[in-house]
Design an enzyme around this catalytic site. Structure first.
Site, PDB file in Angstrom:
ATOM      1  N   HIS A 174     118.945 112.991  48.334  1.00  0.00           N
ATOM      2  CA  HIS A 174     118.393 112.779  49.675  1.00  0.00           C
ATOM      3  C   HIS A 174     119.327 113.234  50.785  1.00  0.00           C
ATOM      4  O   HIS A 174     120.532 113.006  50.701  1.00  0.00           O
ATOM      5  CB  HIS A 174     118.093 111.284  49.871  1.00  0.00           C
ATOM      6  CG  HIS A 174     117.283 110.700  48.761  1.00  0.00           C
ATOM      7  ND1 HIS A 174     117.849 110.037  47.712  1.00  0.00           N
ATOM      8  CD2 HIS A 174     115.950 110.721  48.539  1.00  0.00           C
ATOM      9  CE1 HIS A 174     116.895 109.647  46.869  1.00  0.00           C
ATOM     10  NE2 HIS A 174     115.737 110.055  47.347  1.00  0.00           N
ATOM     11  N   ASP A 177     123.096 111.489  49.186  1.00  0.00           N
ATOM     12  CA  ASP A 177     123.297 111.167  47.773  1.00  0.00           C
ATOM     13  C   ASP A 177     122.802 112.349  46.935  1.00  0.00           C
ATOM     14  O   ASP A 177     122.492 113.398  47.492  1.00  0.00           O
ATOM     15  CB  ASP A 177     122.612 109.819  47.440  1.00  0.00           C
ATOM     16  CG  ASP A 177     121.092 109.884  47.505  1.00  0.00           C
ATOM     17  OD1 ASP A 177     120.529 110.992  47.592  1.00  0.00           O
ATOM     18  OD2 ASP A 177     120.456 108.815  47.462  1.00  0.00           O
ATOM     19  N   SER A 213     110.693 108.988  47.775  1.00  0.00           N
ATOM     20  CA  SER A 213     111.895 108.355  48.334  1.00  0.00           C
ATOM     21  C   SER A 213     112.411 109.032  49.601  1.00  0.00           C
ATOM     22  O   SER A 213     113.200 108.443  50.330  1.00  0.00           O
ATOM     23  CB  SER A 213     113.006 108.334  47.282  1.00  0.00           C
ATOM     24  OG  SER A 213     113.248 109.639  46.813  1.00  0.00           O
TER      25      SER A 213
END
Ligand SMILES: *[C@@H]1O[C@H](CO)[C@@H](O)[C@H](O)[C@H]1NC(C)=O
Ligand SMILES: *[C@@H]1O[C@H](CO)[C@@H](O)[C@H](O)[C@H]1NC(C)=O
Ligand SMILES: *[C@@H]1O[C@H](CO)[C@@H](O)[C@H](O)[C@H]1NC(C)=O
Ligand SMILES: CC(=O)N[C@H]1CO[C@H](CO)[C@@H](O)[C@@H]1O
Length: 362
Positions: free
Chosen positions: A330, A327, A34
């Site tokens: 990340h 977040d 991600s």
């Protein structure tokens, strides 16, 4: 005599042209999780997706599936290399001339191991990303001959292969609460398993034509709000044990890459010491323009690290660039800009002092 002088001048001219071409990078292929996923999970049956606001709040393309307020480090690195956004593999519009500057295969929650991230749903583990790359190569074969002129081998040899994977094998596998992986492997055996699989995966990319590789090590995983919020005793400090685990893996990856550089003819694997670079930023926060090193901008709970960034939560942080972390897992766009610049023109590490700008000149 005259002829040979002209011949010499002509040869030098040709050399000049040739080295210009050699200094170019033709495409960028991205593998990972991600941290670099541009939306490959959007249409998968998984909880690991980010195609909703406030993700993308500061991104020109808006909500795309990126786990960030803006661009990922792959986007910003691509930008420095002169590329448009590299398209996600798992999108029907990624075909034809759109793949000529590269494709991004990264998938949120994915790891080096097939099992990693499965608890969130479907995903493309590294092995499957490589199978997808193989399909892309088949599609590129005829496109490359008609548009670039050279063959596919030459084309891939002048492409950048960027890999950023491994965080989920720890955070969402070995270290995940109630995971049974620690019953199957000691930590040392698990590091070895990962590095051995990663070695096989990178070799297969080499066998398919990859020559210029940028391999990101793990960042200080103990500093992500998810770890501080859940496992940290002190919300103003990183979790030492998690950081140690990331460092141990990194040391083995670095050694593995040193071997690959020695054994694979014509291969250049740059190890990018993301860990040290990130600690440098966290330790000298204000010099890099940040205010908050340990808590997330979007998320909830302790350090905003216990609940993922969701549309229902009010976005309290108006100045996203004050934060290192967007977040619980990340970094922000602001961080990714700095990191990409470092990969492009900084010192990636002290051992093999070369950056991406120098790699593409080879
Ligand atoms: C992981 O899954 C892929 C695709 O299903 C398979 O080809 C590969 O062999 C698996 N890897 C391992 C190490 O079992
Ligand atoms: C928490 O960590 C900070 C930063 O390392 C340190 O200054 C502080 O003393 C720590 N607090 C406690 C209670 O350990
Ligand atoms: C955002 O940052 C700017 C410039 O640093 C500052 O003037 C402003 O007060 C900040 N806004 C908030 C909500 O923190
Ligand atoms: C760029 C910079 O100022 N780096 C500093 C960050 O903090 C460490 C430890 O305090 C210094 O050694 C660096 O010089």
């Amino acid at each position: 005599m005259e002829v040979s002088i002209w011949f010499l001048a002509f040869s030098l001219l040709m050399l000049g042209v040739k080295s210009d071409i050699e200094g170019q990078i033709l495409a960028m292929f991205v593998f990972g999780d991600s941290l670099v996923d541009p939306g490959n999970n959007n249409n998968l049956n998984t909880l690991a997706k980010a195609n909703f606001y406030p993700n993308g709040v500061d991104f020109p393309a808006g909500v795309t599936g990126r786990f960030c307020n803006g661009g990922t480090v792959a986007d910003h690195l691509g930008n420095l290399l002169g590329f448009p956004l590299i398209p996600p593999f798992n999108n029907p519009s990624t075909k034809g001339s759109k793949i000529l500057q590269g494709v991004n295969f990264a998938s949120a929650a994915a790891g080096i191991l097939n099992d990693t991230g499965k608890l969130f749903g479907d995903l493309f583990p590294m092995d499957e990303q490589i199978l997808n790359f193989q399909k892309t190569v088949e599609e590129l074969r005829s496109l490359v001959t008609s548009s670039y002129g050279g063959g596919i081998e030459e084309f891939l040899g002048k492409s950048l292969f960027f890999s950023c994977i491994g965080s989920n094998d720890y955070i969402n596998n070995y270290l995940f609460p109630l995971s049974n992986t620690p019953q199957k492997y000691t930590l040392e055996a698990f590091h070895q398993l990962l590095v051995q699989q990663y070695n096989r995966q990178l070799k297969s990319l080499y066998n398919m034509g990859g020559r210029k590789f940028l391999i990101a090590g793990l960042g200080p995983l103990g500093c992500i709000p998810n770890q501080i919020g859940n496992a940290g005793k002190n919300i103003s400090a990183c979790v030492d044990r998690t950081n140690e685990i990331a460092s141990q893996f990194n040391a083995k990856v670095k050694e593995m890459l040193r071997e690959l550089n020695k054994n694979l003819a014509g291969a250049h694997f740059l190890y990018w010491d993301v860990y040290t670079a990130t600690m440098e930023i966290i330790d000298n926060l204000s010099q890099y323009g940040f205010k908050f090193p340990h808590k997330a901008c979007c998320g909830s709970g302790r350090s905003k690290g216990q609940v993922i960034c969701l549309p229902l939560l009010p976005l309290e942080c108006r100045n996203r660039s004050d934060f290192v972390f967007w977040d619980p897992y990340h970094p922000t766009d602001a961080f990714n800009v700095i990191a990409a610049k470092q990969a492009y023109q900084g010192t990636l590490q002290s051992m093999f002092p070369m950056n991406v700008q120098q790699l593409i000149q080879l």
